[in-house]
Design a protein around this motif. Structure first.
Motif, PDB file in Angstrom:
ATOM      1  N   UNK A 147       0.813  -1.208   0.000  1.00 43.88           N
ATOM      2  CA  UNK A 147       0.000   0.000   0.000  1.00 43.88           C
ATOM      3  C   UNK A 147       0.848   1.261   0.000  1.00 43.88           C
ATOM      4  N   UNK A 148       2.032   1.203   0.609  1.00 44.24           N
ATOM      5  CA  UNK A 148       2.929   2.361   0.555  1.00 44.24           C
ATOM      6  C   UNK A 148       3.308   2.684  -0.882  1.00 44.24           C
ATOM      7  N   UNK A 149       3.343   1.679  -1.728  1.00 42.34           N
ATOM      8  CA  UNK A 149       3.710   1.882  -3.129  1.00 42.34           C
ATOM      9  C   UNK A 149       2.606   2.598  -3.914  1.00 42.34           C
ATOM     10  N   UNK A 150       1.369   2.185  -3.672  1.00 40.66           N
ATOM     11  CA  UNK A 150       0.322   2.607  -4.600  1.00 40.66           C
ATOM     12  C   UNK A 150      -0.915   3.242  -3.982  1.00 40.66           C
ATOM     13  N   UNK A 151      -1.075   3.206  -2.652  1.00 39.25           N
ATOM     14  CA  UNK A 151      -2.305   3.694  -2.032  1.00 39.25           C
ATOM     15  C   UNK A 151      -2.529   5.193  -2.167  1.00 39.25           C
ATOM     16  N   UNK A 152      -1.860   6.016  -1.339  1.00 40.11           N
ATOM     17  CA  UNK A 152      -2.090   7.465  -1.428  1.00 40.11           C
ATOM     18  C   UNK A 152      -1.684   8.089  -2.759  1.00 40.11           C
ATOM     19  N   UNK A 153      -0.607   7.600  -3.386  1.00 39.32           N
ATOM     20  CA  UNK A 153      -0.249   8.153  -4.695  1.00 39.32           C
ATOM     21  C   UNK A 153      -1.323   7.802  -5.725  1.00 39.32           C
ATOM     22  N   UNK A 154      -1.820   6.580  -5.657  1.00 34.62           N
ATOM     23  CA  UNK A 154      -2.928   6.207  -6.534  1.00 34.62           C
ATOM     24  C   UNK A 154      -4.172   7.030  -6.243  1.00 34.62           C
ATOM     25  N   UNK A 155      -4.402   7.321  -4.960  1.00 33.93           N
ATOM     26  CA  UNK A 155      -5.554   8.150  -4.583  1.00 33.93           C
ATOM     27  C   UNK A 155      -5.454   9.542  -5.183  1.00 33.93           C
ATOM     28  N   UNK A 156      -4.252  10.112  -5.170  1.00 36.59           N
ATOM     29  CA  UNK A 156      -4.098  11.448  -5.747  1.00 36.59           C
ATOM     30  C   UNK A 156      -4.255  11.418  -7.270  1.00 36.59           C
ATOM     31  N   UNK A 157      -3.874  10.297  -7.897  1.00 39.33           N
ATOM     32  CA  UNK A 157      -4.118  10.150  -9.335  1.00 39.33           C
ATOM     33  C   UNK A 157      -5.617  10.110  -9.638  1.00 39.33           C
ATOM     34  N   UNK A 158      -6.388   9.464  -8.746  1.00 38.86           N
ATOM     35  CA  UNK A 158      -7.841   9.446  -8.936  1.00 38.86           C
ATOM     36  C   UNK A 158      -8.398  10.860  -8.876  1.00 38.86           C
ATOM     37  N   UNK A 159      -7.908  11.649  -7.904  1.00 38.98           N
ATOM     38  CA  UNK A 159      -8.358  13.040  -7.806  1.00 38.98           C
ATOM     39  C   UNK A 159      -8.083  13.784  -9.118  1.00 38.98           C
ATOM     40  N   UNK A 160      -6.909  13.556  -9.701  1.00 36.74           N
ATOM     41  CA  UNK A 160      -6.576  14.204 -10.966  1.00 36.74           C
ATOM     42  C   UNK A 160      -7.426  13.660 -12.106  1.00 36.74           C
ATOM     43  N   UNK A 191      -9.366  -8.575   6.474  1.00 35.50           N
ATOM     44  CA  UNK A 191      -8.607  -7.447   7.011  1.00 35.50           C
ATOM     45  C   UNK A 191      -7.245  -7.353   6.341  1.00 35.50           C
ATOM     46  N   UNK A 192      -6.909  -6.166   5.857  1.00 39.30           N
ATOM     47  CA  UNK A 192      -5.606  -5.951   5.237  1.00 39.30           C
ATOM     48  C   UNK A 192      -4.516  -6.023   6.297  1.00 39.30           C
ATOM     49  N   UNK A 193      -3.468  -6.785   6.015  1.00 39.71           N
ATOM     50  CA  UNK A 193      -2.360  -6.965   6.954  1.00 39.71           C
ATOM     51  C   UNK A 193      -1.056  -7.087   6.173  1.00 39.71           C
ATOM     52  N   UNK A 194       0.039  -6.776   6.858  1.00 35.80           N
ATOM     53  CA  UNK A 194       1.356  -6.951   6.234  1.00 35.80           C
ATOM     54  C   UNK A 194       1.959  -8.279   6.690  1.00 35.80           C
ATOM     55  N   UNK A 195       2.928  -8.756   5.935  1.00 39.90           N
ATOM     56  CA  UNK A 195       3.567 -10.021   6.310  1.00 39.90           C
ATOM     57  C   UNK A 195       4.905  -9.765   6.988  1.00 39.90           C
ATOM     58  N   UNK A 196       5.053  -8.590   7.581  1.00 40.38           N
ATOM     59  CA  UNK A 196       6.192  -8.263   8.425  1.00 40.38           C
ATOM     60  C   UNK A 196       5.766  -7.195   9.413  1.00 40.38           C
ATOM     61  N   UNK A 197       6.447  -6.975  10.556  1.00 38.67           N
ATOM     62  CA  UNK A 197       7.600  -7.726  11.042  1.00 38.67           C
ATOM     63  C   UNK A 197       7.243  -9.142  11.499  1.00 38.67           C
ATOM     64  N   UNK A 203      -1.155  -3.081  10.727  1.00 39.69           N
ATOM     65  CA  UNK A 203      -0.578  -1.759  10.986  1.00 39.69           C
ATOM     66  C   UNK A 203      -1.688  -0.720  10.926  1.00 39.69           C
ATOM     67  N   UNK A 204      -1.801   0.112  11.948  1.00 35.08           N
ATOM     68  CA  UNK A 204      -2.812   1.172  11.936  1.00 35.08           C
ATOM     69  C   UNK A 204      -2.631   2.092  10.736  1.00 35.08           C
ATOM     70  N   UNK A 205      -1.387   2.351  10.342  1.00 35.89           N
ATOM     71  CA  UNK A 205      -1.082   3.227   9.204  1.00 35.89           C
ATOM     72  C   UNK A 205      -1.838   2.799   7.943  1.00 35.89           C
ATOM     73  N   UNK A 206      -2.011   1.483   7.807  1.00 33.56           N
ATOM     74  CA  UNK A 206      -2.542   0.954   6.561  1.00 33.56           C
ATOM     75  C   UNK A 206      -4.020   1.259   6.358  1.00 33.56           C
ATOM     76  N   UNK A 207      -4.717   1.690   7.408  1.00 29.55           N
ATOM     77  CA  UNK A 207      -6.111   2.058   7.185  1.00 29.55           C
ATOM     78  C   UNK A 207      -6.174   3.247   6.228  1.00 29.55           C
ATOM     79  N   UNK A 208      -5.296   4.229   6.431  1.00 31.81           N
ATOM     80  CA  UNK A 208      -5.284   5.351   5.490  1.00 31.81           C
ATOM     81  C   UNK A 208      -4.681   4.949   4.156  1.00 31.81           C
ATOM     82  N   UNK A 209      -3.608   4.153   4.185  1.00 35.01           N
ATOM     83  CA  UNK A 209      -2.982   3.760   2.933  1.00 35.01           C
ATOM     84  C   UNK A 209      -3.991   3.054   2.017  1.00 35.01           C
TER      85      UNK A 209
END
Length: 432
Positions: A147-160, A191-197, A203-209
């Motif tokens: 999600x760090x790769x494509x979430x918020x940056x993809x979201x801003x592309x949608x806005x554009x 539920x979205x989850x990471x496979x690390x650590x 990760x709480x961060x990922x709700x926004x991502x």
């Protein structure tokens, strides 16, 4: 004497550069945005030779060439910043900020620029694997596995895309939607989850991502499954991460060992609240899960307010007043509270806390548009010491995006006004 004078003048200059901001929210947001625009060069640099380029057509592929500036990079923090600048453009009617975001994305999606870094990525990945590509500019575009790769940056592309359809944007948006629905790691309950650590750490961060993208593609397409997924993430994250006694979210939950992380980290709670504010803004009023999300939003607001410090700022670790005061978490809370009051989701009296938060934020900013007290990117560690000692930085998208969003909302906020008791006594019946 001369040297002492130079040192004194240098100190005074430095101090004045970061004196407390005094501008009104809209003017301060404009100042921050204008500084960012001024500092964005649209260039690439060869770190070995020092050569700079404005375009990469015909340039031999070498791993030493990188994007010159943080504002031209591909990173989730720039996605938040892009969204904030578009909100500022809408608020002020100044298309300069919208055009800036378009220019940034066009700089990235230029076929020669993007093609250069794709070749660079493939070459380094073949030789060094995943660890090697982390050192490359724009590697997150091609990795596209988190999600760090494509979430918020993809979201801003949608806005554009909703403003000005662009084939390169919609292709990336569609690929991200496909990844998020079918490839992003999830628990059996969705539920979205990471496979690390750990294996399947939430990760709480990922709700926004995740939600930054899901709610916007739901708005763009009208497809309710995106809103369904987003709402389910909110409720599931609450189940896994909420501390009912402290009324705060943990930074993470390790599902393999069924253990919470050690910290109620400020920005993690901020990501959660900002995600819900975005979802409530965009999901249909008649969506069957809206009331549950709204109740959750209110619940978190009530909890967060109990930890606001005397200066209006929230601390790096929310329940630890000996941790430093932080602008990013504070800005996220101010944004969400102000948005909630303006939209009628929470009681109007809560704007008092947002106003106090804004005053605190202004002690970490200058009228020239500088932003300080920004905690650097923060992963998960099993010790509070890690969170206590995270470095801070200034003038970085990690904090500038949330700060701009907060300033935009506060510029639309109605000031707190207390109900006067003397005006209410006539409503009480007198017993005779």
């Amino acid at each position: 004497m001369y040297n002492k004078l130079i040192i004194l003048l240098t100190f005074l200059s430095s101090a004045s550069a970061y004196a407390q901001a005094t501008l009104e929210p809209a003017a301060l947001a404009t100042s921050v945005a204008n500084r960012i625009l001024k500092e964005t060069p649209y260039t690439f640099k060869n770190t070995q030779t020092g050569e700079t380029y404005t375009h990469l057509k015909g340039i031999p592929v070498t791993r030493e060439i990188k994007v010159s500036n943080q504002y031209n990079d591909w990173h989730y923090t720039n996605g938040v910043l892009n969204i904030a600048l578009l909100e500022l453009a809408d608020l002020t009617g100044n298309s300069t900020y919208e055009e800036y975001v378009f220019k940034n994305m066009d700089f990235v999606f230029d076929p020669d620029n993007l093609g250069f870094f794709e070749k660079q990525y493939q070459q380094v990945f073949k030789e060094e694997g995943w660890r090697g590509i982390r050192r490359l500019s724009w590697h997150m575009i091609f990795r596209n596995k988190r999600l760090d790769d494509n979430g918020p940056m993809g979201a801003s592309l949608i806005e554009l895309e909703m403003r000005r359809p662009t084939p390169a944007y919609i292709d990336y948006i569609n690929n991200t939607a496909e990844h998020l629905l079918y490839a992003e790691p999830r628990l059996p309950d969705g539920t979205i989850a990471r496979i690390w650590p750990h294996e399947n750490t939430i990760w709480a961060d990922d709700l926004f991502m995740a939600l930054s993208f899901l709610c916007r593609i739901g708005k763009m397409t009208g497809d309710t499954r995106y809103f369904n997924d987003a709402a389910n993430q909110v409720l599931n994250y609450h189940t896994y991460l909420w501390h009912p006694e402290k009324e705060l979210y943990y930074h993470c939950y390790h599902t393999d060992v069924k253990e919470y992380g050690v910290a109620h980290w400020s920005r993690a709670n901020g990501w959660m609240l900002m995600a819900q504010a975005d979802l409530l803004t965009m999901m249909p009023e008649d969506h069957p899960m809206r009331e549950a999300v709204l109740a959750n939003f209110n619940r978190q607001i009530i909890g967060v307010l109990k930890y606001q410090g005397k200066n209006g700022l929230w601390h790096q670790i929310l329940d630890k007043t000996d941790s430093y005061e932080k602008i990013t978490g504070t800005a996220m809370f101010v944004f969400a509270i102000a948005r909630g009051v303006r939209m009628g989701w929470i009681h109007k009296d809560y704007i008092y806390a947002a106003q106090a938060g804004l005053k605190g934020m202004m002690t970490k900013m200058s009228d020239e548009g500088d932003v300080t007290a920004i905690c650097v990117g923060t992963g998960i560690m099993p010790s509070l010491t890690f969170y206590y000692n995270r470095p801070i930085q200034q003038n970085a998208p990690m904090g500038e995006g949330p700060v701009l969003r907060a300033l935009v909302e506060m510029s639309q906020a109605k000031p707190y006004s207390e109900v006067n008791a003397d005006d209410q006594y006539d409503k009480i019946r007198i017993n005779k």
